[in-house]
Design an enzyme around this catalytic site. Structure first.
Site, short mmCIF file in Angstrom:
data_model
loop_
_atom_site.label_atom_id
_atom_site.label_comp_id
_atom_site.label_asym_id
_atom_site.label_seq_id
_atom_site.Cartn_x
_atom_site.Cartn_y
_atom_site.Cartn_z
N PHE A 189 0.88 -1.16 -0.01
CA PHE A 189 -0.09 -0.03 0.08
C PHE A 189 0.75 1.28 -0.03
O PHE A 189 1.68 1.29 0.53
CB PHE A 189 -0.81 0.16 1.33
CG PHE A 189 -1.81 -1.13 1.23
CD1 PHE A 189 -1.43 -2.20 2.31
CD2 PHE A 189 -2.76 -1.56 0.59
CE1 PHE A 189 -2.24 -3.40 2.08
CE2 PHE A 189 -3.45 -2.64 0.46
CZ PHE A 189 -3.31 -3.63 1.50
N ASP A 190 0.36 2.33 -0.71
CA ASP A 190 0.98 3.76 -0.58
C ASP A 190 0.16 4.38 0.47
O ASP A 190 0.79 5.64 0.94
CB ASP A 190 0.73 4.27 -2.14
CG ASP A 190 1.54 3.49 -2.99
OD1 ASP A 190 1.06 3.62 -4.29
OD2 ASP A 190 2.36 2.65 -2.84
N VAL A 191 -0.97 4.23 0.93
CA VAL A 191 -1.83 5.03 1.66
C VAL A 191 -2.57 4.06 2.57
O VAL A 191 -3.02 3.25 2.63
CB VAL A 191 -2.90 5.65 0.87
CG1 VAL A 191 -3.88 6.73 1.63
CG2 VAL A 191 -2.56 6.58 -0.49
#
Ligand code: DEZ
Length: 314
Positions: free
Chosen positions: A32-34
């Site tokens: 994930f980035d967020v």
């Protein structure tokens, strides 16, 4: 049934237990980035900070992750939450907070956009709602007004009935967690709804996790009006997808690269799954118990779970 169950799960197989499994934890984070964080029950319980939360938030920031704090607790504004984060030693800025009071204020100001002066909001809630309505230039009454924190007098019945105690510009009744309910406040709310005001709620959580226990949640503020009028409010907090759309619109992220971290299945985890996020992580320090999502036929199942947030430090 399995197909339906999968719709509400984080995936086709059961949830992955990550606590103590460093390689799986690292693999999960790297997907994930967020990260969207619930607050009550994940970061803290009332004023009790859960162990290793500040270090976990810092670790995710050091990995370049974007963080959003998504809380249904409408008693505080984003500015109030910034003060709470600072007092808890959690690195966060005001712009990263997206609470249900802000969600409701944005919905009223930018989606409903009622014509002044018939756009006033009668609030059953705390100052977080008032501050966010003010920030969106939405007029309001009720809320923390000390004149309403008193017993209902005989003349109040007459003045509510004949309308002299009502504000003719009120077009919306908005409920949120209210630590100061009164029969007078409910009588006014009911009168506005009977006049045709729209019924909105920042959220309708059944319970509030605090001090390691459970207390009446925001749903306890709207319940008397639901019972008295037969009307159901439009809730603008988790799991409402109006809130997810507003968050995506503000923070501009790829939903498939985002993970919702929460402690409550019917708000946080459902919010993430229905929002089509890449994953959901349930934390067992708040409301929901693992038995609720491990049992056969469970309707809402996270992608993964940990005993507490700090376990992500491996
Ligand atoms: O009753 C409530 O309002 C909720 O329990 C509470 O505010 C939830 O806050 P969150 O877990 O979304 O931070």
């Amino acid at each position: 049934m399995q197909a339906v169950a999968n719709l509400m799960t984080g995936g086709s197989s059961g949830p992955k237990y990550l606590t103590g499994d460093k390689s799986s934890i690292d693999g999960f984070i790297d997907k994930f980035d967020v990260f969207l964080f619930d607050c009550d029950g994940v970061l803290w319980s009332g004023d009790h900070l859960f162990e290793r939360v500040p270090a976990t938030i810092q670790m995710l920031r050091d990995k370049g992750k974007q963080l959003v704090f998504v809380t249904n607790n409408s008693t505080k504004s984003r500015a109030d939450y910034k003060k709470k984060f600072d007092s808890m030693g959690i690195s966060a800025n005001e712009e990263e907070v997206f609470g249900s009071s802000y969600s409701a204020a944005v919905y009223i100001a930018r989606i409903l956009k009622l014509e002044p002066p018939k756009n006033k909001v009668y609030v059953l809630g705390e100052s977080g709602v008032e501050q966010e309505l003010q920030a969106e230039n939405v007029p309001y009454c009720g809320g923390t007004d000390p004149l309403l924190r008193r017993e209902m007098l005989p003349e109040d019945f007459r003045h509510v009935a004949d309308g002299s105690l009502l504000d003719d510009d009120v077009a919306i009744v908005l409920t949120g967690l209210d630590y100061h309910p009164s029969y007078l406040k409910y009588a006014l709310g009911m009168a506005y709804l009977r006049r045709g005001a729209k019924f909105l709620a920042t959220n309708i959580d059944s319970t509030l996790p605090s001090a390691g226990s459970l207390f009446p949640g925001a749903g306890s503020t709207s319940a008397p009006l639901i019972k008295a009028t037969g009307q159901e409010p439009l809730a603008l907090g988790k799991p409402s997808q109006a809130m997810m759309d507003a968050i995506e619109g503000k923070f501009q992220f790829d939903r498939k690269k985002a993970c919702m971290i929460g402690d409550r299945l019917n708000t946080d985890i459902q919010f993430g799954i229905e929002g089509g996020l890449g994953g959901t992580l349930c934390v067992l320090t708040g409301v929901s118990k693992k038995e609720e999502f491990l049992e056969k036929g469970a309707q809402v199942v996270p992608s993964a779970y940990v005993d507490e947030l700090g376990d992500l430090l491996g």
